[in-house]
Design a protein around this motif. Structure first.
Motif, mmCIF file in Angstrom:
data_model
loop_
_atom_site.group_PDB
_atom_site.id
_atom_site.type_symbol
_atom_site.label_atom_id
_atom_site.label_comp_id
_atom_site.label_asym_id
_atom_site.label_seq_id
_atom_site.Cartn_x
_atom_site.Cartn_y
_atom_site.Cartn_z
ATOM 1 N N UNK A 154 0.839 -1.199 0.000
ATOM 2 C CA UNK A 154 0.000 0.000 0.000
ATOM 3 C C UNK A 154 0.878 1.253 0.000
ATOM 4 N N UNK A 155 1.937 1.260 0.795
ATOM 5 C CA UNK A 155 2.822 2.425 0.852
ATOM 6 C C UNK A 155 3.550 2.633 -0.470
ATOM 7 N N UNK A 156 3.974 1.559 -1.115
ATOM 8 C CA UNK A 156 4.645 1.679 -2.407
ATOM 9 C C UNK A 156 3.694 2.222 -3.460
ATOM 10 N N UNK A 157 2.507 1.659 -3.537
ATOM 11 C CA UNK A 157 1.518 2.143 -4.507
ATOM 12 C C UNK A 157 1.147 3.601 -4.230
ATOM 13 N N UNK A 158 0.984 3.937 -2.955
ATOM 14 C CA UNK A 158 0.642 5.306 -2.583
ATOM 15 C C UNK A 158 1.747 6.272 -2.990
ATOM 16 N N UNK A 159 2.983 5.882 -2.766
ATOM 17 C CA UNK A 159 4.112 6.739 -3.129
ATOM 18 C C UNK A 159 4.172 6.955 -4.634
ATOM 19 N N UNK A 160 3.912 5.929 -5.407
ATOM 20 C CA UNK A 160 3.927 6.060 -6.869
ATOM 21 C C UNK A 160 2.822 7.009 -7.327
ATOM 22 N N UNK A 161 1.609 6.809 -6.825
ATOM 23 C CA UNK A 161 0.483 7.663 -7.223
ATOM 24 C C UNK A 161 0.732 9.105 -6.790
ATOM 25 N N UNK A 162 1.185 9.310 -5.551
ATOM 26 C CA UNK A 162 1.433 10.654 -5.047
ATOM 27 C C UNK A 162 2.536 11.352 -5.838
ATOM 28 N N UNK A 163 3.564 10.622 -6.229
ATOM 29 C CA UNK A 163 4.661 11.203 -6.998
ATOM 30 C C UNK A 163 4.190 11.644 -8.374
ATOM 31 N N UNK A 164 3.375 10.831 -9.015
ATOM 32 C CA UNK A 164 2.833 11.202 -10.333
ATOM 33 C C UNK A 164 1.943 12.442 -10.205
ATOM 34 N N UNK A 165 1.056 12.452 -9.229
ATOM 35 C CA UNK A 165 0.181 13.608 -9.034
ATOM 36 C C UNK A 165 0.973 14.863 -8.700
ATOM 37 N N UNK A 166 1.993 14.721 -7.848
ATOM 38 C CA UNK A 166 2.808 15.880 -7.489
ATOM 39 C C UNK A 166 3.616 16.370 -8.690
#
Length: 86
Positions: free
Chosen positions: A53-65
């Motif tokens: 969950x943390x890895x997926x969240x980091x990927x999504x957050x990085x793309x959005x940012x």
């Protein structure tokens, strides 16, 4: 933009992204073919993998940012464009 502001905005994207990522890849005990533990809700996930969950969240957050940052740098959408009152 100061790096502290960028970090705070990234953390907001990360916190928002957790709620986007949580429902994906979840199996209930019934779907996994395992008996329920007494007192367990039928909709409760069978297994929770915090690292995934943390890895997926980091990927999504990085793309959005990254999209946010590029918009900030190049001004694709500005506050003036969103002001429909005029």
């Amino acid at each position: 933009m100061k790096w502290q502001s960028a970090l705070a905005i990234y953390m907001l994207f990360w916190a928002f992204s957790v709620f986007l990522v949580l429902p994906f890849g979840v199996k209930t005990s019934e779907e996994a073919g395992v008996d329920l533990v007494p007192g367990q809700a039928q909709s409760a996930p069978h297994e929770f993998n915090a690292k995934r969950v943390m890895l997926r969240t980091t990927i999504v957050a990085t793309v959005l940012f990254a999209i946010f940052w590029l918009n900030y740098m190049f001004g694709w959408v500005t506050a003036d464009m969103l002001d429909w009152a005029h």
